[in-house]
Structure formats: C-alpha cells, structure tokens
Design a protein around this motif. Sequence first.
Motif, PDB file in Angstrom:
ATOM      1  N   ARG A 273     -14.633   1.313  42.577  1.00 19.26           N
ATOM      2  CA  ARG A 273     -15.299   0.540  43.786  1.00 19.26           C
ATOM      3  C   ARG A 273     -16.562   0.236  43.271  1.00 19.26           C
ATOM      4  O   ARG A 273     -17.144  -1.095  43.792  1.00 19.26           O
ATOM      5  N   ARG A 274     -17.361   0.764  42.508  1.00 20.35           N
ATOM      6  CA  ARG A 274     -18.567   0.307  42.130  1.00 20.35           C
ATOM      7  C   ARG A 274     -18.653   0.728  40.602  1.00 20.35           C
ATOM      8  O   ARG A 274     -18.153   1.724  40.142  1.00 20.35           O
ATOM      9  N   ALA A 275     -19.633  -0.143  39.439  1.00 18.44           N
ATOM     10  CA  ALA A 275     -20.112   0.137  38.404  1.00 18.44           C
ATOM     11  C   ALA A 275     -21.498   0.803  38.452  1.00 18.44           C
ATOM     12  O   ALA A 275     -22.345  -0.228  38.810  1.00 18.44           O
ATOM     13  N   THR A 276     -21.882   1.787  37.817  1.00 17.68           N
ATOM     14  CA  THR A 276     -23.156   2.169  38.129  1.00 17.68           C
ATOM     15  C   THR A 276     -23.658   2.844  36.743  1.00 17.68           C
ATOM     16  O   THR A 276     -24.851   3.299  36.766  1.00 17.68           O
ATOM     17  N   GLY A 277     -23.103   2.181  35.609  1.00 11.76           N
ATOM     18  CA  GLY A 277     -23.618   2.599  34.329  1.00 11.76           C
ATOM     19  C   GLY A 277     -24.923   1.843  34.081  1.00 11.76           C
ATOM     20  O   GLY A 277     -25.075   0.776  34.647  1.00 11.76           O
ATOM     21  N   GLY A 316     -33.684 -13.845  19.027  1.00 14.20           N
ATOM     22  CA  GLY A 316     -34.357 -12.752  18.192  1.00 14.20           C
ATOM     23  C   GLY A 316     -33.415 -12.572  17.135  1.00 14.20           C
ATOM     24  O   GLY A 316     -32.239 -13.144  16.966  1.00 14.20           O
ATOM     25  N   TYR A 317     -33.670 -11.688  16.256  1.00 14.45           N
ATOM     26  CA  TYR A 317     -33.126 -11.272  15.253  1.00 14.45           C
ATOM     27  C   TYR A 317     -31.964 -10.222  15.195  1.00 14.45           C
ATOM     28  O   TYR A 317     -30.761 -10.445  14.997  1.00 14.45           O
ATOM     29  N   TYR A 318     -32.143  -9.332  16.183  1.00 12.33           N
ATOM     30  CA  TYR A 318     -31.050  -8.191  16.324  1.00 12.33           C
ATOM     31  C   TYR A 318     -31.198  -7.821  17.838  1.00 12.33           C
ATOM     32  O   TYR A 318     -31.729  -6.863  18.402  1.00 12.33           O
ATOM     33  N   SER A 319     -30.598  -8.439  18.625  1.00 10.51           N
ATOM     34  CA  SER A 319     -30.541  -8.436  20.193  1.00 10.51           C
ATOM     35  C   SER A 319     -29.330  -7.523  20.696  1.00 10.51           C
ATOM     36  O   SER A 319     -28.362  -7.765  20.358  1.00 10.51           O
ATOM     37  N   LEU A 320     -29.813  -6.701  21.589  1.00 11.71           N
ATOM     38  CA  LEU A 320     -28.882  -5.808  22.392  1.00 11.71           C
ATOM     39  C   LEU A 320     -28.664  -6.536  23.620  1.00 11.71           C
ATOM     40  O   LEU A 320     -29.664  -6.854  24.330  1.00 11.71           O
ATOM     41  N   LEU A 321     -27.529  -6.284  24.302  1.00 13.54           N
ATOM     42  CA  LEU A 321     -27.404  -6.618  25.952  1.00 13.54           C
ATOM     43  C   LEU A 321     -27.585  -5.323  26.425  1.00 13.54           C
ATOM     44  O   LEU A 321     -27.501  -4.150  26.156  1.00 13.54           O
ATOM     45  N   PHE A 322     -28.437  -5.532  27.891  1.00 15.56           N
ATOM     46  CA  PHE A 322     -28.611  -4.638  28.609  1.00 15.56           C
ATOM     47  C   PHE A 322     -27.666  -4.611  29.725  1.00 15.56           C
ATOM     48  O   PHE A 322     -27.717  -5.532  30.713  1.00 15.56           O
ATOM     49  N   LEU A 323     -26.763  -3.574  29.952  1.00 12.27           N
ATOM     50  CA  LEU A 323     -25.921  -3.328  31.118  1.00 12.27           C
ATOM     51  C   LEU A 323     -26.486  -2.862  32.111  1.00 12.27           C
ATOM     52  O   LEU A 323     -27.035  -1.487  31.890  1.00 12.27           O
ATOM     53  N   LEU A 324     -26.515  -3.175  33.346  1.00 18.49           N
ATOM     54  CA  LEU A 324     -27.082  -2.515  34.547  1.00 18.49           C
ATOM     55  C   LEU A 324     -26.003  -2.689  35.691  1.00 18.49           C
ATOM     56  O   LEU A 324     -25.711  -3.808  36.120  1.00 18.49           O
ATOM     57  N   GLY A 325     -25.288  -1.526  36.142  1.00 23.47           N
ATOM     58  CA  GLY A 325     -24.244  -1.735  37.027  1.00 23.47           C
ATOM     59  C   GLY A 325     -22.915  -2.382  36.303  1.00 23.47           C
ATOM     60  O   GLY A 325     -22.557  -2.027  35.360  1.00 23.47           O
ATOM     61  N   GLU A 326     -22.692  -3.640  36.935  1.00 25.02           N
ATOM     62  CA  GLU A 326     -21.350  -4.505  36.261  1.00 25.02           C
ATOM     63  C   GLU A 326     -21.726  -5.743  35.607  1.00 25.02           C
ATOM     64  O   GLU A 326     -20.998  -6.300  35.186  1.00 25.02           O
ATOM     65  N   GLN A 327     -23.132  -5.893  35.455  1.00 20.61           N
ATOM     66  CA  GLN A 327     -23.635  -7.079  34.836  1.00 20.61           C
ATOM     67  C   GLN A 327     -24.301  -6.899  33.592  1.00 20.61           C
ATOM     68  O   GLN A 327     -25.141  -5.853  33.427  1.00 20.61           O
TER      69      GLN A 327
END
Length: 421
Positions: A273-277, A316-327
């Motif tokens: 129902r929700r993504a909370t990660g 940048g050179y080594y970028s990571l994605l930041f996951l918050l909820g479902e985005q």
Amino acid sequence: MGPSEARRAALAAQHLHRGRPSESPGARRVRAVADRLSVLQVDSVNILARAHYLPVYSRLGPYEPALLDRLSHRSPRSWTEYWAHEASLVPVRLRPALMAVQRRTWMTATDLEPGFRESLALRILDLLEASGPLTARQVEAHVGDHGRSEGHWGWNWSVVKRVLEDLFASGRIACAGRTAQFERRFFPGTRLAGEPSVPDPHAAAVELVRAASRALGVATEASLADYFRIPVAAARSAAQELRREGLLEPVRLPAPGGKTVPAWRHAEATVPRRATGRALVSPFDPLVFHRPRVQALFGVRYRLGIYTPAPQRTRGYYSLLFLLGEQLVAQIDLKADRAARQLLVRGVWSEDPGQIPGPPPAHGTGTAGPRAGVGHLVCELAAELAELSRWLGLEETVVDADAPGDLSGELRRTLRKLPVF
C-alpha cells in the motif's frame, strides 16, 4: 499498472519498499537478499566501497561484508563469480545457464596458434589441479607470462591472462573469490559443482528470465534481457514460455511521455500500500541496471560519471541515487577519504521537487508544503549518510566547500547540527 503501483511493485521485489531492520543482520538475511537479487555486479571501482557490497547494505543497513564473502569464498560455495550483468557474483545454480548465453569475446585468445593455446591451457589446468586457488600473477610465476599483446583490448593482458580468461568463460576454471587487491583466484571448475550440465540457449534463457522477473517484479522484455545481458529476442521467447507456466502475466507499464508499454508481472509480485524505505542506491545496484527503466518508472535520467569525460558530467564522478519512499529524489556524488576518515560529499542534486515526499503532517495540520518536503529530504539524507559513514569506518561526513548542486548548502548546514558519534 499506474506509475505509483509499478514503482511500489518494483521496490517490493527488490526488498527496498520498507525500512531496514534495526538489528544487525546475520548470515540468513544476507543470503535471503542475495538470493532474491540473483546477481551482484562486481567492479574494481572502490571510491566508496566495492560494488557488490553496496546493494546488500542498501537493503539491510550495516552488515558484516564477510557474511557475503562467505557465499563465494568458502566451500561448499553457493555463489560464484561469472559473466552476467558484466562480471558478477551469481548463484552457482545459474552458472550453467549463463555459460550457455555468454557472448563476451573481447578477452579471447583465438589469435594465438591453436596448438600452443591448448597446450598452455592444459599446463594451467594441471597446475590448478595440483594446487590451491591461484591468481593470474601466481600462475604466471609458474608457467611464465608468454609475452603481452600490445594494443589488445583487455588492459594489455599477458598471453597467460588471456588464456585464463578463456578458460574462465568456458567454465573449465572458476573463481574461488577475490584477493584484497581484487585479483581473481582461479581453481578447476569441477571443484565448484562438478561437471556443469550446460542447457541449450532457450532453456538457459528461461531459467535466467525466471530469476530476473522475480527480482524485478514488473518489467519490460528489454529490462528482463538486460538483467543478465541476454538478447531481447531470447527474453521474449522465455517470457512467453513462463506465461504458459503461469509464472508471468502481461501488464502495461508507464513510459516517458505519458505512454504505456507492454510488460510482464511475476506471479509472486506484490504491491504494498505504501513504500516507506530509505536507501542510497549505487550505480551498480540491480534496481537501476537498466537505465531506461529508471527513467520510465521514476522519471530520473541516471548516468555514471566515471565513464563520462569530466566536462560532460552533470552529476559528478560517482553519484548514488537517494530513495525516499517510492521516489528517487536526489543524486549525490560520494567519496570515502579513508586517509582523512571522512565521507566526502562532492555534490547533491534534487530530482523533480514536486515529487519530494514531505514529512508526515501533524494531526489536523494538513499536508506539508514543498519547502518542508525539501527540508525533510535533506534531514533524511543526512541521517542516511551518517549511517553509511559509520559502516565504512569513517568518522564524519563533510560537504566539499565548492560542492555543486541545489541541495549542497542545505545538507552542509544540516550535517553541522548532527551530533558527532
């Protein structure tokens, strides 16, 4: 499936839809995450941490990397390294299927005289049979390097190294793990799981798409093919067979421009129902293997700067994605400065501000505004960086004074307010 539903299904399949466990994960949880993903890409880049360790951290938080090493470094090995989504750790059970579809030819020693090549291969096999696992340099110390191939793709490898890589690709030898210097340790393939029974290419594709579809939850045929780097036509044929088995069902997924495209949903896929990660997702994470999928599901254009000339880098050179909820709400360029014991932030960029989730509103106060959403994002990112820094054995997180990106200043101010651990 609608965009939100598709994102939540994808995140749940990847074990990224909810918060990480509060207690330190043990071997069983590490194994469960690895088995769900079915592939952990290996890469020599160590600017933050070795690539195969990060996806497990993203899902479980601080864990002991030795628990992951144990799967492939000790007998009886349930995981091993082979060619999958590039060089990768994979379950031993998938190795025969990957051998059947392995198409990489750039390391081949086929330009060598056939009799010499096979004679050298037999000498190497005899050596490995009589010894423990050896690196390429150790093999060369016994049989010589037989010269180097100037201008040959493969970082000017020696003849022995090229023959070793051919033996590895063919399955005659296998990887017993990596050294601290990131060198493969080779041993006879029969010691891994006996003589492998290599299936025909179609049966191999079915087995690989079975694993990929479970790991992805919902995916187009292009994404299924990309997971283990098999031809799209092979993935399409395999998906049809798995549909007849009742394992896959056709759906439509969102695509750029408000369109939809045909795709497949795994029978075990769930839609929470929700993504909370909350997690930092590395460039080599299975969630983002297929960059067109990242753009279609999350609206994010993601490229890895290490393969892009410096003037053309936008994140940048080594970028990571930041996951918050479902985005996927931001990208952050990180480096572990081990000498200074600092986690360096070299840039932070928000994605679509309209998609940034705000903090849960207090009862009766309505919804949070856009600025509250940005503030919430930065606070969550700061907390995530602090946890990552501790896991890496670093003492503090520092935003470079000239770090680009619209979130760099606010992140710097927020980090200053955090207690020193």
